[in-house]
Write a protein that holds these residues in place. Structure first.
Motif, PDB file in Angstrom:
ATOM      1  N   ALA A  33     -28.633   3.906  15.721  1.00 30.31           N
ATOM      2  CA  ALA A  33     -29.063   2.938  16.734  1.00 30.31           C
ATOM      3  C   ALA A  33     -28.104   1.750  16.808  1.00 30.31           C
ATOM      4  CB  ALA A  33     -30.476   2.454  16.432  1.00 30.31           C
ATOM      5  N   MET A  34     -27.598   1.303  15.653  1.00 28.86           N
ATOM      6  CA  MET A  34     -26.766   0.105  15.627  1.00 28.86           C
ATOM      7  C   MET A  34     -25.339   0.339  16.096  1.00 28.86           C
ATOM      8  SD  MET A  34     -28.103  -2.795  14.841  1.00 28.86           S
ATOM      9  CE  MET A  34     -26.680  -3.727  14.292  1.00 28.86           C
ATOM     10  N   GLN A  35     -24.785   1.511  15.833  1.00 24.99           N
ATOM     11  CA  GLN A  35     -23.386   1.774  16.183  1.00 24.99           C
ATOM     12  C   GLN A  35     -23.079   1.493  17.656  1.00 24.99           C
ATOM     13  OE1 GLN A  35     -20.637   2.484  14.592  1.00 24.99           O
ATOM     14  NE2 GLN A  35     -21.229   3.170  12.543  1.00 24.99           N
ATOM     15  N   PRO A  36     -23.835   2.042  18.625  1.00 22.87           N
ATOM     16  CA  PRO A  36     -23.497   1.777  20.035  1.00 22.87           C
ATOM     17  C   PRO A  36     -23.648   0.313  20.418  1.00 22.87           C
ATOM     18  CG  PRO A  36     -24.984   3.670  19.829  1.00 22.87           C
ATOM     19  CD  PRO A  36     -24.954   2.996  18.498  1.00 22.87           C
ATOM     20  N   VAL A  37     -24.593  -0.392  19.801  1.00 20.75           N
ATOM     21  CA  VAL A  37     -24.825  -1.791  20.157  1.00 20.75           C
ATOM     22  C   VAL A  37     -23.673  -2.669  19.670  1.00 20.75           C
ATOM     23  CG1 VAL A  37     -26.371  -3.763  19.835  1.00 20.75           C
ATOM     24  CG2 VAL A  37     -27.322  -1.473  20.181  1.00 20.75           C
ATOM     25  N   ILE A  38     -23.231  -2.470  18.417  1.00 20.67           N
ATOM     26  CA  ILE A  38     -22.089  -3.238  17.913  1.00 20.67           C
ATOM     27  C   ILE A  38     -20.824  -2.885  18.684  1.00 20.67           C
ATOM     28  CG2 ILE A  38     -20.653  -3.707  15.908  1.00 20.67           C
ATOM     29  CD1 ILE A  38     -23.351  -4.919  15.609  1.00 20.67           C
ATOM     30  N   ARG A  39     -20.682  -1.609  19.052  1.00 28.03           N
ATOM     31  CA  ARG A  39     -19.521  -1.187  19.845  1.00 28.03           C
ATOM     32  C   ARG A  39     -19.519  -1.906  21.198  1.00 28.03           C
ATOM     33  NH1 ARG A  39     -20.652   3.953  20.308  1.00 28.03           N
ATOM     34  NH2 ARG A  39     -20.025   4.320  18.144  1.00 28.03           N
ATOM     35  N   GLU A  40     -20.693  -2.071  21.790  1.00 28.24           N
ATOM     36  CA  GLU A  40     -20.787  -2.787  23.066  1.00 28.24           C
ATOM     37  C   GLU A  40     -20.444  -4.260  22.880  1.00 28.24           C
ATOM     38  OE1 GLU A  40     -21.792  -2.753  27.297  1.00 28.24           O
ATOM     39  OE2 GLU A  40     -21.188  -1.268  25.786  1.00 28.24           O
ATOM     40  N   ALA A  41     -20.858  -4.847  21.771  1.00 27.70           N
ATOM     41  CA  ALA A  41     -20.504  -6.242  21.487  1.00 27.70           C
ATOM     42  C   ALA A  41     -18.993  -6.401  21.359  1.00 27.70           C
ATOM     43  CB  ALA A  41     -21.212  -6.710  20.218  1.00 27.70           C
ATOM     44  N   ALA A  42     -18.349  -5.424  20.704  1.00 26.44           N
ATOM     45  CA  ALA A  42     -16.887  -5.472  20.572  1.00 26.44           C
ATOM     46  C   ALA A  42     -16.217  -5.369  21.936  1.00 26.44           C
ATOM     47  CB  ALA A  42     -16.420  -4.334  19.660  1.00 26.44           C
ATOM     48  N   LYS A  43     -16.708  -4.470  22.779  1.00 24.65           N
ATOM     49  CA  LYS A  43     -16.148  -4.298  24.120  1.00 24.65           C
ATOM     50  C   LYS A  43     -16.237  -5.587  24.923  1.00 24.65           C
ATOM     51  CE  LYS A  43     -17.398  -1.967  28.452  1.00 24.65           C
ATOM     52  NZ  LYS A  43     -18.314  -0.963  29.074  1.00 24.65           N
ATOM     53  N   ARG A  44     -17.278  -6.347  24.709  1.00 24.33           N
ATOM     54  CA  ARG A  44     -17.513  -7.556  25.505  1.00 24.33           C
ATOM     55  C   ARG A  44     -17.012  -8.818  24.820  1.00 24.33           C
ATOM     56  NH1 ARG A  44     -19.794  -6.079  29.826  1.00 24.33           N
ATOM     57  NH2 ARG A  44     -20.710  -3.992  29.908  1.00 24.33           N
ATOM     58  N   GLY A  45     -16.356  -8.663  23.685  1.00 28.22           N
ATOM     59  CA  GLY A  45     -15.738  -9.811  23.024  1.00 28.22           C
ATOM     60  C   GLY A  45     -16.727 -10.776  22.419  1.00 28.22           C
ATOM     61  N   LEU A  46     -17.847 -10.261  21.915  1.00 30.06           N
ATOM     62  CA  LEU A  46     -18.901 -11.108  21.373  1.00 30.06           C
ATOM     63  C   LEU A  46     -18.944 -11.003  19.852  1.00 30.06           C
ATOM     64  CD1 LEU A  46     -21.662 -10.183  23.966  1.00 30.06           C
ATOM     65  CD2 LEU A  46     -20.460 -12.378  23.827  1.00 30.06           C
ATOM     66  N   ALA A  47     -19.251 -12.108  19.195  1.00 32.04           N
ATOM     67  CA  ALA A  47     -19.458 -12.113  17.752  1.00 32.04           C
ATOM     68  C   ALA A  47     -20.867 -11.603  17.447  1.00 32.04           C
ATOM     69  CB  ALA A  47     -19.258 -13.523  17.210  1.00 32.04           C
ATOM     70  N   TRP A  48     -21.153 -11.393  16.147  1.00 29.60           N
ATOM     71  CA  TRP A  48     -22.479 -10.922  15.751  1.00 29.60           C
ATOM     72  C   TRP A  48     -22.960 -11.728  14.545  1.00 29.60           C
ATOM     73  CZ3 TRP A  48     -25.356  -7.170  18.245  1.00 29.60           C
ATOM     74  CH2 TRP A  48     -26.596  -6.880  17.647  1.00 29.60           C
ATOM     75  N   PHE A  49     -24.214 -12.190  14.645  1.00 34.59           N
ATOM     76  CA  PHE A  49     -24.838 -12.936  13.557  1.00 34.59           C
ATOM     77  C   PHE A  49     -26.074 -12.197  13.087  1.00 34.59           C
ATOM     78  CE2 PHE A  49     -28.075 -16.196  12.350  1.00 34.59           C
ATOM     79  CZ  PHE A  49     -27.529 -16.525  11.117  1.00 34.59           C
ATOM     80  N   ASP A  50     -26.149 -11.965  11.775  1.00 41.28           N
ATOM     81  CA  ASP A  50     -27.299 -11.332  11.138  1.00 41.28           C
ATOM     82  C   ASP A  50     -28.105 -12.431  10.450  1.00 41.28           C
ATOM     83  OD1 ASP A  50     -29.049  -9.955   9.359  1.00 41.28           O
ATOM     84  OD2 ASP A  50     -27.713  -8.223   9.366  1.00 41.28           O
ATOM     85  N   ASP A  51     -29.391 -12.575  10.823  1.00 42.85           N
ATOM     86  CA  ASP A  51     -30.178 -13.680  10.269  1.00 42.85           C
ATOM     87  C   ASP A  51     -30.646 -13.440   8.840  1.00 42.85           C
ATOM     88  OD1 ASP A  51     -32.280 -11.891  10.494  1.00 42.85           O
ATOM     89  OD2 ASP A  51     -33.378 -13.027  12.011  1.00 42.85           O
ATOM     90  N   GLY A  52     -30.300 -12.267   8.260  1.00 45.40           N
ATOM     91  CA  GLY A  52     -30.626 -12.008   6.865  1.00 45.40           C
ATOM     92  C   GLY A  52     -32.050 -11.559   6.618  1.00 45.40           C
ATOM     93  N   SER A  53     -32.829 -11.322   7.674  1.00 50.72           N
ATOM     94  CA  SER A  53     -34.231 -10.928   7.494  1.00 50.72           C
ATOM     95  C   SER A  53     -34.386  -9.481   7.049  1.00 50.72           C
ATOM     96  CB  SER A  53     -35.005 -11.154   8.798  1.00 50.72           C
ATOM     97  OG  SER A  53     -34.436 -10.396   9.863  1.00 50.72           O
TER      98      SER A  53
END
Length: 406
Positions: A295-315
């Motif tokens: 589930a996560m792979q395509p979403v992070i790949r889309e973030a990379a395509k769009r030049g966006l950073a990613w923050f994990d809140d640690g929950s």
């Protein structure tokens, strides 16, 4: 023989009086009258050709001569300034129906507080199909970093530019200072739902504090623009499936582990369109989604395509976001601790002191907190004394770059 015959004198005959009796009583008469009335009304309703039957009507007398004069003088009237008393309206257009809305209850994972709010669109997970993107114009948005989706404008990397750098907080001087001293980044999350607490975070906290907004609320774009005007770096929180879904529901268009990749990306695009000017994405809940690689792979790949950073809140302790982001070359940071897990002044102060210790040991530390009044007050007071203790408060993207280079 009747009683009258016995009382008649002998030798005389009296004509028998006839009594007139109705063939029906009063009840039958009333029923007949009602039946005639109902039949007459029904016949009128059926055979009367009146398309405006039942509608309120107003009759206005119009002088044909005056009507002709008004038509001839229409251009002049268009240029004339408005008078104090506007002309009477003869025909009134029906009001447009209100936009369909859905009431969603959001539960704060830290305090347990519940808050109802309305989101545009249809019910359920189909809300995004009919929802309109935020219409509030935002200043400082690079049009080259936008592309059109079926939900509206969404960010994209283009011409060597990325939203993670274009919309990053701070400046070169701050980044240079952060490279030489310990640094702490603070992220306030769950904003946009409730204008009062969002405005408190925007106004009472220094611009170096990063603010994370959920995609919900009546006008998130307006609040985001206000935050960016005050110098805050902004993140977009993406609702993701928790382990106890649907009992614990992040909201409409939640990304689900059971959904196909293209369906989750379509839902992601809905959230991306809600406002602009954010440097990266963050999870909103998502304990199950974050730990599911497929589930996560395509979403992070889309973030990379769009030049966006990613923050994990640690929950989610077993979150895969960090290793997937590293494989996709996505700027990444994870919160070391939640500052207001216990929302008291003493515990918040203790958590902030722990962040300082981590920053001195590792060079950089990241904390996350909600927009509780006590949290904003204690963090605000702490930031005013932080630099005097030899630690620099920086936006999240600055902490990301420092962590990567160290």
């Amino acid at each position: 023989m009747s009683t009258d015959d016995l009382s008649t004198p002998l030798g005389q005959s009296t004509a028998r009086k006839r009594r007139f009796r109705l063939s029906f009583n009063a009840t039958y008469a009333l029923a007949a009258v009602l039946a005639v009335f109902i039949l007459g009304f029904a016949g009128f309703a059926i055979f009367n050709d009146n398309p405006l039957g039942g509608e309120p009507m107003a009759r206005v007398a119009i002088d044909p001569g005056q009507a002709g004069d008004a038509a001839a003088n229409a251009p002049a009237m268009a240029k004339a300034p408005p008078t104090a008393d506007p002309p009477a309206v003869i025909r009134q257009q029906p009001a447009a129906p209100p936009a369909e809305q859905r009431t969603v209850t959001i539960i704060d994972g830290t305090s347990g507080a519940r808050q109802d709010f309305k989101v545009p669109g249809g019910a359920g997970d189909q809300a995004g199909a009919s929802a309109q993107p935020a219409t509030t114009p935002m200043t400082g948005i690079n049009p080259r970093l936008l592309e059109t989706s079926r939900y509206g404008q969404i960010p994209v990397a283009a011409d060597g530019l990325k939203p993670s750098s274009v919309y990053a907080g701070g400046n070169e001087i701050l980044r240079a200072r952060a490279s030489t001293m310990p640094a702490i980044a603070i992220v306030i999350h769950g904003l946009g739902v409730g204008a009062a607490k969002t405005n408190d975070a925007i106004v009472k906290l220094p611009g170096a504090v990063t603010l994370a907004f959920t995609p919900y609320g009546s006008d998130p774009a307006k609040l985001v623009e206000r935050a960016r005007t005050q110098g805050h770096e902004v993140l977009l929180q993406v609702p993701m499936e928790p382990f106890d879904y649907p009992d614990n529901d992040p909201g409409p268009q939640t990304l689900l582990t059971s959904a196909a990749a293209d369906q989750n990306l379509d839902r992601l695009h809905f959230h991306l369109s809600r406002f602009q000017g954010y440097a990266g994405l963050a999870n909103f809940m998502g304990s199950r989604f974050l730990t599911t690689d497929a589930a996560m792979q395509p979403v992070i790949r889309e973030a990379a395509k769009r030049g966006l950073a990613w923050f994990d809140d640690g929950s989610a302790p077993r979150s895969l976001a960090g290793q997937i982001a590293q494989g996709q070359a996505v700027p990444f940071a994870k919160a070391e601790l939640t500052i207001d897990t216990v929302p008291t002044a003493a515990e918040i102060d203790r958590a902030l002191a722990q962040l300082e210790t981590v920053a001195r040991q590792r060079g950089v530390a990241v904390g996350v907190a909600s927009a509780l009044p006590i949290s904003i007050d204690r963090i605000g007071a702490w930031t005013r004394l932080l630099e005097g203790r030899g630690i620099l408060l920086v936006p999240l993207t600055t902490a990301m770059h420092k962590s990567k280079s160290s």
